[in-house]
Design a protein around this motif. Structure first.
Motif, PDB file in Angstrom:
ATOM      1  N   ASP A 166     -32.827  32.042 -51.766  1.00 23.31           N
ATOM      2  CA  ASP A 166     -34.440  33.040 -51.966  1.00 23.31           C
ATOM      3  C   ASP A 166     -34.309  32.769 -53.811  1.00 23.31           C
ATOM      4  N   ILE A 167     -35.787  32.633 -53.880  1.00 29.32           N
ATOM      5  CA  ILE A 167     -36.005  33.621 -55.072  1.00 29.32           C
ATOM      6  C   ILE A 167     -37.251  34.497 -54.946  1.00 29.32           C
ATOM      7  N   ILE A 168     -36.926  35.090 -55.619  1.00 32.19           N
ATOM      8  CA  ILE A 168     -37.498  36.960 -55.643  1.00 32.19           C
ATOM      9  C   ILE A 168     -38.585  36.859 -57.157  1.00 32.19           C
ATOM     10  N   CYS A 169     -39.313  36.669 -57.227  1.00 28.51           N
ATOM     11  CA  CYS A 169     -40.542  36.967 -58.164  1.00 28.51           C
ATOM     12  C   CYS A 169     -40.957  38.310 -58.283  1.00 28.51           C
ATOM     13  N   SER A 170     -41.060  39.465 -59.280  1.00 27.08           N
ATOM     14  CA  SER A 170     -42.069  40.621 -59.656  1.00 27.08           C
ATOM     15  C   SER A 170     -42.833  40.449 -60.400  1.00 27.08           C
ATOM     16  N   ASP A 171     -44.467  40.758 -60.202  1.00 27.72           N
ATOM     17  CA  ASP A 171     -45.492  41.060 -60.437  1.00 27.72           C
ATOM     18  C   ASP A 171     -46.501  42.682 -60.426  1.00 27.72           C
ATOM     19  N   ILE A 172     -45.617  42.992 -61.617  1.00 30.58           N
ATOM     20  CA  ILE A 172     -46.372  44.684 -62.767  1.00 30.58           C
ATOM     21  C   ILE A 172     -47.646  44.753 -62.646  1.00 30.58           C
ATOM     22  N   GLU A 173     -48.701  45.327 -61.220  1.00 26.88           N
ATOM     23  CA  GLU A 173     -49.580  45.579 -61.582  1.00 26.88           C
ATOM     24  C   GLU A 173     -51.106  46.599 -62.527  1.00 26.88           C
ATOM     25  N   ILE A 178     -51.321  49.818 -68.792  1.00 25.69           N
ATOM     26  CA  ILE A 178     -50.244  50.446 -69.446  1.00 25.69           C
ATOM     27  C   ILE A 178     -49.327  50.751 -71.067  1.00 25.69           C
ATOM     28  N   ASN A 179     -49.968  48.984 -71.504  1.00 23.09           N
ATOM     29  CA  ASN A 179     -49.006  49.383 -72.520  1.00 23.09           C
ATOM     30  C   ASN A 179     -50.881  49.722 -73.709  1.00 23.09           C
ATOM     31  N   ASP A 180     -52.305  49.130 -73.166  1.00 25.34           N
ATOM     32  CA  ASP A 180     -53.063  49.892 -73.598  1.00 25.34           C
ATOM     33  C   ASP A 180     -52.852  51.595 -73.623  1.00 25.34           C
ATOM     34  N   VAL A 181     -52.886  52.644 -72.832  1.00 25.79           N
ATOM     35  CA  VAL A 181     -52.896  53.683 -72.485  1.00 25.79           C
ATOM     36  C   VAL A 181     -51.484  54.452 -73.045  1.00 25.79           C
ATOM     37  N   PHE A 182     -50.701  53.948 -72.859  1.00 28.21           N
ATOM     38  CA  PHE A 182     -49.222  54.673 -73.302  1.00 28.21           C
ATOM     39  C   PHE A 182     -48.623  54.042 -74.928  1.00 28.21           C
TER      40      PHE A 182
END
Length: 862
Positions: A166-173, A178-182
Motif C-alpha cells: 500500500d501507499i499512504i500519503c498525508s497532507d496537512i490542512e 502555520i508558516n504565516d502565523v508562527f
C-alpha cells in the motif's frame, strides 16, 4: 578563479610534515598541525571546508586514534575523509585505523604519486557521495526525496512481484497558515517532527519520502485493518511536536493493484483520497476506490476536451442580476460561465472550474469570459439599453500573471469601454496567500480605473489590519455566511458590524445568495447596498437577462420626466423670518441659486407652501410674533403632501428648542447669529437628502404602479395589502373584468385596447378615494378594495355605478366593451385573500348570468 580545496596535515615530525606539504602544495591549500589537539582547533575554525585530513597515529598531546574517535563522533566533522599515515604497514595497524573511522591507509616513506592519486580519488568520491546524498534525501527532514522515493518504490515492487503493498500519503490542512502565523522555522520543526514519527512508525517495515512542502508518502506491506484509531494516535503525536494545537492531517491510502501505472500516479491517487476528506471533521483517512477512479477518468476527459471546447465557443456566459436593495431595481450583473458540451450537455462550473484552477487552464477561460462580457456590454450600449456594469472573476492564477493589467486594459479598450464598467471579483482567500504581491497587483488595477470586489468575504481569514490595506471598492458577503448568520438570531449583530465597518471604509456591500424575503428585509434594515440570489433570479442566458431591461428602462424614463419637469423653473427658497435684515442676507447669499420668496410671518409662509408645490427648502424662524414656528412644523407634519419639503429652523441658542423642533420633523437647526457659509452647507445637505427621498418614492411608484392605467400592479397591491388595519373595516373587495377586450384588440388593434384599459383606470379612480386600493392584476382584470363601506347595499351600488360608467365609455369609443364585477364584504376576523376569492367567484357568476352587471357574493354562489 575557484579557490583550492583545503587539506589538513597532522604530523608531529617536522620533516615528514614538510614533505607532505611539498607533495600537496601544487594542487591544494595545505594547513598544518603538530598534534591532534591543534588539529581539532583548526577543524573548529574551518569545519567541512576541509576536504581531507592526512593523520599520523603516534603523536604527543593527542594521538591519532583519539583524534579519530572525537572527529567521527561529531556530525559536524564526521563526513571529512581521513587518510592515516604510519611507519608500520602491519595489517593490525591498518585494521585499527579503519575501525576508528579512517578512510584509507598509507605507509611511510611517502611516494608522491601514490599520495596525490589517493587524495584526489577520495576527495572526488566524497563529493560524488555528497551529491548523491543531496539527490536521494530531503535536506530538511532526511527522508527520501520525491524522485528517489519513486525509484526505490519501483525497485521494491520489481524485486517482490508476489507481495502486496500500500501507499499512504498525508497532507496537512492549512499548513501555509502555520508558516504565516508562527513563522517558517516553526513550520520546519513540525515537518521534521512528522518525519521522525514516520520513521518510528515504519521502522524496517517500509520506506518514506517527502513529496512536497507538507506532503509525505510511505510504502509498506499490505494490511487490512486501517481504521481511524491508528491515524488518531498519529495525529495526537503530531500535535505534541509544537505548542501549536489543532494541527489536522488527512491520510489517503492506495492499495497497489495495478503495477503498470507509474509510482507518481499511485501517490496521486493516495493524495486524491486524502484531499477528498479535507474539511470533514472526524475523518482522518480515506481509501482510493472506484468513485475516485471515476473522478480521475472524468477529470482526464475534461482535460482532453477543454482546449477544443474553448476554440469551438462551447463555453457560454450566464448573467446573474444584481439589484439595488432600497428600490429593488436592476443595477448590474455577475458574469458566470457554463459549459454546453455537445455530448455531455450543460456542465455546472463545480464540475470543471476546480480542475481548471489546478491545471492552469483557468487563466485562458477567465480571459475568454472577460472578452465575452465586454462584448455584451458594447452591444447593449450600441442598442441604447441601460448602462450597467458587469462583474467577472479573477482567479488566483491570474493574479500572478505579470501581464494581467495589460490583458484587462486591452480587453476593455477593444470594446471602447471604461475600465469601471468591468468589476473584478477576487476571492478573499486569495489575499492571504501572498498579501504584498496581490495588494500591489490589485492596487495597480484599481489605479487604472477597474472596480475591485472582494468576493466570498466571511469565508477566509482576513485580519482587520489586512482588510484596511486591501485596495477594494466592494465587499461581497459569502452566501453561506449570510444564510448561517440569518439563522442565528443572536448572531445577527455580526452582519451589522460588517456593514458598519464597510461604511467606515467607504465600501459598497453586496450580499449574494439571498433566497428568502426575510433575508432581504433584514439586509435592508442593516443598510446593505445590493443583493443577488435566487429570491430575485437565478443565473440566466443573455437573452433572458435582456428582458429585465424593459422594466429598468421604463423606471428611468419615469424619473427623467419628473426631473425635466422640475427643471423648467428655478427652485424656490422660502424664508419666514421677522428680521428683514436677515432675510436680505439670505437673499444676497442664495439669490443666484434659488428664487427667494420672503415672508415676514409664519402664517403667510404656511399659506404660500400650501399653494406652491415646488418649494426646494424652507428656512423657518421659531420666534415669529404672530404664528410660532412650532405650529407651522406641526401643520407640515400632519399634511402628507408637504412632507417632502426640507425645513431648516432658526433660533437663538437653546437646546430644548432644538430638541422640540427636531421632534416635530425639522430637518436641521441653526443658531443665530451664524455665517452664511454654514447655512449653505446645511441647505445642501437637506436638499440632497430630499432629492434622494423623492427618487426613492418615484422608483417605488414606478415599480408598484401599472404604467398604462395608473393604478397599482400586482406587486404594488401586495405591498398595499400589508397596510390594511381594523380602522379600514368594513371593506368592499371588487373584482372587475372588461368583457370582449380581446375582440377589441383583434379587430381594432392593441392601441385601441390600451386606450380602453387606460380609460377604465380613470373611471376606477373617479369612483373611489385616494385611500382605497386599486390594482390591475392581469390583462383586463382589476381589483378594488374600498375602505369603510357601511353596507352590502352600498357596496353593490358602487359596483353597479362603475360597471355602468365603463359601458358608457365603451359606447363612446364605438365598441361594445362592458365591465362585469363581483363584490364581497370583509368584516373583522376575516382574511383579505378569502374576501378576494369570494369576489372572484361573484365576478364569474355575473359573467355567466348577466355580462356587464355587478354581483354581490352570497353563500349560495359556489
Amino acid at each position: 578563479m575557484f579557490s583550492q580545496k583545503k587539506i589538513l596535515v597532522v604530523e608531529d615530525n617536522m620533516l615528514n610534515r614538510n614533505l607532505l606539504c611539498q607533495i600537496l602544495a601544487s594542487d591544494y591549500d595545505v594547513m598544518e598541525a603538530e598534534n591532534g589537539q591543534e588539529a581539532l582547533d583548526i577543524l573548529k575554525q574551518y569545519g567541512e571546508g576541509i576536504s581531507l585530513i592526512l593523520l599520523d597515529i603516534v603523536m604527543p598531546v593527542m594521538d591519532g586514534y583519539t583524534f579519530l574517535s572525537i572527529v567521527k563522533a561529531d556530525p559536524a566533522y564526521s563526513s571529512i575523509p581521513v587518510i592515516v599515515t604510519t611507519q608500520n604497514d602491519a595489517e593490525s595497524d591498518e585494521v585499527a585505523a579503519l575501525s576508528h573511522g579512517a578512510t584509507d591507509f598509507v605507509a611511510k616513506p611517502y611516494k608522491p604519486q601514490i599520495i596525490l592519486h589517493r587524495v584526489a580519488g577520495i576527495i572526488n568520491l566524497r563529493e560524488t557521495a555528497a551529491m548523491i546524498n543531496l539527490i536521494q534525501y530531503d535536506r530538511l527532514t532526511g527522508l527520501y526525496s520525491k524522485e528517489f522515493f519513486y525509484q526505490r518504490v519501483k525497485e521494491i515492487l520489481l524485486r517482490n512481484p508476489n507481495k502486496q503493498y500500500d501507499i499512504i500519503c498525508s497532507d496537512i490542512e492549512n499548513f501555509k497558515l502555520i508558516n504565516d502565523v508562527f513563522g517558517i522555522p516553526t513550520g520546519d520543526r513540525l515537518l521534521c517532527g512528522i518525519a521522525d514519527i514516520y520513521r518510528q512508525k515504519l521502522g524496517d517495515k517500509g520506506i518514506c519520502g517527502r513529496m512536497n512542502s507538507d506532503q509525505f508518502a510511505c510504502l509498506l506491506e499490505r494490511r487490512e485493518d486501517y481504521n481511524n484509531r491508528m491515524f488518531i494516535e498519529a495525529s495526537q503525536q503530531i500535535n505534541e511536536i509544537l505548542d501549536v494545537r489543532n494541527i489536522v492531517l488527512k491520510w489517503g491510502v492506495y492499495s497497489i493493484e495495478n503495477r503498470t501505472i507509474s509510482v507518481e500516479q499511485m501517490c496521486d491517487r493516495a493524495l486524491l483520497a486524502a484531499r477528498g476528506i479535507k474539511g470533514q471533521y472526524g475523518k482522518y483517512f480515506a481509501e482510493y476506490d472506484d468513485a475516485l477512479r471515476d473522478q480521475l477518468l472524468r477529470d482526464q476527459a475534461i482535460t482532453n476536451s477543454m482546449e477544443s471546447a474553448l476554440a469551438q465557443n462551447q463555453f457560454e456566459i450566464y448573467l446573474q442580476p444584481k439589484y439595488r436593495i432600497w428600490d429593488e431595481s436592476l443595477a448590474g450583473a455577475e458574469a458566470l460561465v457554463r459549459w454546453n458540451h455537445p455530448e455531455w450537455g450543460f456542465q455546472s462550473p463545480a464540475q470543471f472550474i476546480p480542475l481548471f484552477e489546478k491545471n492552469g487552464f483557468i487563466t485562458k477561460l477567465d480571459q475568454y469570459v472577460w472578452d465575452k462580457a465586454c462584448a455584451v456590454l458594447r452591444d447593449w450600449d450600441d442598442r441604447g439599453l441601460p448602462s450597467i456594469s458587469v462583474s467577472v472573476n479573477v482567479s488566483r492564477a491570474d493574479i500572478y500573471n505579470a501581464d494581467l493589467a495589460q490583458i484587462l486594459m486591452k480587453t476593455v479598450q477593444k470594446y471602447n469601454l471604461p475600465p469601471s464598467r468591468l468589476h473584478l471579483e477576487i476571492t478573499e482567500s486569495a489575499y492571504t496567500e501572498n498579501p504584498k504581491q496581490i495588494i500591489d497587483t490589485v492596487g495597480h488595477l484599481r489605479d487604472l480605473g477597474f472596480i475591485i470586489e472582494m468576493d466570498d468575504f466571511g469565508s477566509g481569514y482576513s485580519s482587520l489590519n489586512m482588510l484596511n490595506e486591501m485596495p477594494i471598492d466592494v465587499l461581497k458577503l459569502d452566501m453561506k455566511f449570510i444564510q448561517n448568520e440569518m439563522a442565528k438570531t443572536n448572531s445577527q449583530g455580526i452582519l451589522q458590524f460588517i456593514i458598519n465597518l464597510a461604511r467606515w471604509m467607504h465600501l459598497t456591500v453586496v450580499a449574494e445568495g439571498v433566497e428568502t424575503k426575510d433575508q432581504l428585509v433584514r439586509l435592508r434594515e442593516i443598510g446593505c447596498d445590493y443583493v443577488q440570489g435566487y429570491y430575485f433570479a437565478k443565473p440566466m442566458p443573455r437573452n433572458a437577462f435582456e428582458v429585465l431591461f424593459s422594466e429598468k428602462r421604463q423606471l428611468e424614463q419615469d424619473l427623467d420626466e419628473k426631473t425635466l419637469q422640475s427643471l423648467k423653473e428655478p427652485p424656490i427658497l422660502l424664508i419666514a423670518d421677522e428680521d428683514k435684515n436677515y432675510r436680505q442676507e439670505v437673499k444676497a447669499a442664495f439669490g443666484n441659486q434659488y428664487r427667494i420668496q420672503e415672508e415676514d410671518t409664519c402664517e403667510e409662509a404656511l399659506e404660500y407652501i400650501k399653494n406652491h408645490k415646488n418649494v426646494a427648502v424652507f428656512i423657518l424662524s421659531l420666534t415669529s410674533a404672530k404664528m410660532d414656528g412650532f405650529s407651522v412644523l406641526k401643520t407640515i407634519q400632519e399634511n402628507k403632501a408637504l412632507w417632502n419639503i426640507p425645513v431648516i429652523v432658526t433660533a437663538l441658542p437653546d437646546a430644548e428648542l432644538e430638541r422640540q423642533a427636531l421632534d416635530l420633523g425639522a430637518d436641521d437647526f441653526i443658531c443665530k447669529p451664524h455665517f452664511m457659509q454654514s447655512l449653505m452647507k446645511r441647505i445642501q445637505h437637506v436638499v440632497s437628502a430630499a432629492v434622494n427621498q423623492e427618487k426613492t418614492r418615484l422608483l417605488q411608484d414606478a415599480a408598484y404602479k401599472d404604467h398604462l392605467t395608473g393604478v397599482l400592479n400586482r406587486r404594488g397591491m401586495e405591498s398595499a395589502l400589508k397596510t390594511l388595519g381594523n380602522s379600514d373595516l368594513p371593506l368592499a373587495v371588487y373584482a372587475f373584468d372588461l368583457d370582449n377586450l380581446k375582440i377589441c384588440n383583434d379587430t381594432s388593434g392593441h392601441a385601441k385596447g390600451d386606450r380602453v384599459l387606460a380609460r377604465f383606470g380613470e373611471i376606477l379612480c373617479s369612483y373611489t378615494r385616494e385611500k382605497d386600493i386599486l390594482a390591475r392584476i392581469g390583462g383586463d382584470e382589476f381589483i378594488a378594495i374600498v375602505k369603510q363601506i357601511p353596507s352590502e347595499k352600498t357596496a353593490k351600488k358602487k359596483g353597479e355605478e362603475i360597471c355602468a360608467a365603463a359601458q358608457v365609455s365603451g359606447r363612446e369609443n364605438g365598441t361594445f366593451i362592458s365591465c362585469s364585477a363581483g363584490v364581497a364584504m370583509m368584516e373583522s376576523c376575516d382574511c383579505i385573500l378569502d374576501a378576494m376569492e369570494r369576489a372572484d367567484k361573484a365576478l364569474y357568476h355575473a359573467k355567466k348570468t348577466t355580462k356587464g352587471s355587478c354581483c354581490l357574493w352570497t353563500s349560495q354562489i359556489k
